[in-house]
Design an enzyme around this catalytic site. Structure first.
Site, PDB file in Angstrom:
ATOM      1  N   ASP A  69       0.882  -1.158   0.000  1.00 49.42           N
ATOM      2  CA  ASP A  69       0.000   0.000   0.000  1.00 49.42           C
ATOM      3  C   ASP A  69       0.920   1.206   0.000  1.00 49.42           C
ATOM      4  OD1 ASP A  69      -2.788   0.871   0.007  1.00 49.42           O
ATOM      5  OD2 ASP A  69      -2.259   1.888   1.860  1.00 49.42           O
ATOM      6  N   TYR A 159       1.593  10.177  -8.906  1.00 50.35           N
ATOM      7  CA  TYR A 159       2.155  11.491  -8.571  1.00 50.35           C
ATOM      8  C   TYR A 159       3.590  11.670  -9.062  1.00 50.35           C
ATOM      9  CZ  TYR A 159      -1.884  11.830  -5.429  1.00 50.35           C
ATOM     10  OH  TYR A 159      -3.167  11.877  -4.914  1.00 50.35           O
ATOM     11  N   ARG A 186       9.076   1.821  -3.034  1.00 46.60           N
ATOM     12  CA  ARG A 186       8.703   0.409  -3.190  1.00 46.60           C
ATOM     13  C   ARG A 186       9.957  -0.472  -3.131  1.00 46.60           C
ATOM     14  NH1 ARG A 186       5.274   1.288  -6.936  1.00 46.60           N
ATOM     15  NH2 ARG A 186       3.505   1.404  -5.508  1.00 46.60           N
TER      16      ARG A 186
END
Length: 201
Positions: A69, A159, A186
């Protein structure tokens, strides 16, 4: 022999990205996509929502599952959009709408106060099997930078066009996939999770 692990996402781009990130770190896993039901993200943190998704995929498939997430957290907005990043601009969930609203909210904010970070929570859930207890682990990665005044670059998604990483003169959307894979939130989260994947699978 490789261990099959399911990525709790219907996003083909994310599957491709995580295969690139994890291949050199955990070469003995085969990461596959997920076509089962996705849970409602009722968590109040990135970590809670990542674990919700990984649990759902592990329960549906019976396989070890990973999930993430992620979003952008802007300091002057108290960490928002945060977990609401994907739907910040309204129900259409469009990247353009999300970016436009964020830029409008920051339109009067001076450059030195536009600090932000991409945040990623990476979760691993291994279901219980043969009286062996299940496992739930979550790691957090942060990529610090600032919000630009207008989108720059044609690459990436979300973004990326308005995020300028610390130490860079380019937006994340101007970076190649290989450059992003070296530094991104990530990558940082899943690099931390890779040690658990290597030792527990």
């Amino acid at each position: 022999m490789s261990q099959t692990v399911v990525l709790a996402s219907h996003n083909a781009h994310k599957l491709e990205e995580l295969r690139r990130i994890l291949a050199p770190l955990v070469p003995d896993i085969e990461l596959i996509g997920y076509d089962g039901p996705e849970p409602v993200e009722t968590g109040t943190s990135f970590e809670e929502n990542a674990l919700l998704k990984a649990r759902a995929a592990a329960e549906h498939t019976g396989l070890p599952a990973i999930a993430d997430d992620s979003g952008i957290a802007v300091d002057v907005l108290g960490g928002c959009p945060g977990i609401f990043s994907a739907r910040w601009g309204g129900p259409e969930r469009s990247d353009t709408g999300n970016v436009d609203l964020l830029l409008w909210q920051l339109s009067d904010i001076a450059d030195e106060h536009r600090a932000a970070g991409f945040v990623c929570a990476a979760a691993l859930v291994i279901p219980e099997a043969d009286d062996v207890p299940g496992v739930e682990i979550c790691e957090l990665g942060v990529w610090k930078g600032s919000v630009l005044r207008e989108p720059v670059g044609d690459g990436g998604f979300g973004y990326d066009p308005v995020f300028q990483p610390e130490g860079s003169c380019r937006s994340a959307a101007e970076m190649t996939a290989a450059e992003k894979d070296q530094h991104s939130h990530r990558t940082r989260a899943f690099t931390a999770l890779a040690e658990e994947l290597r030792t527990r699978l």
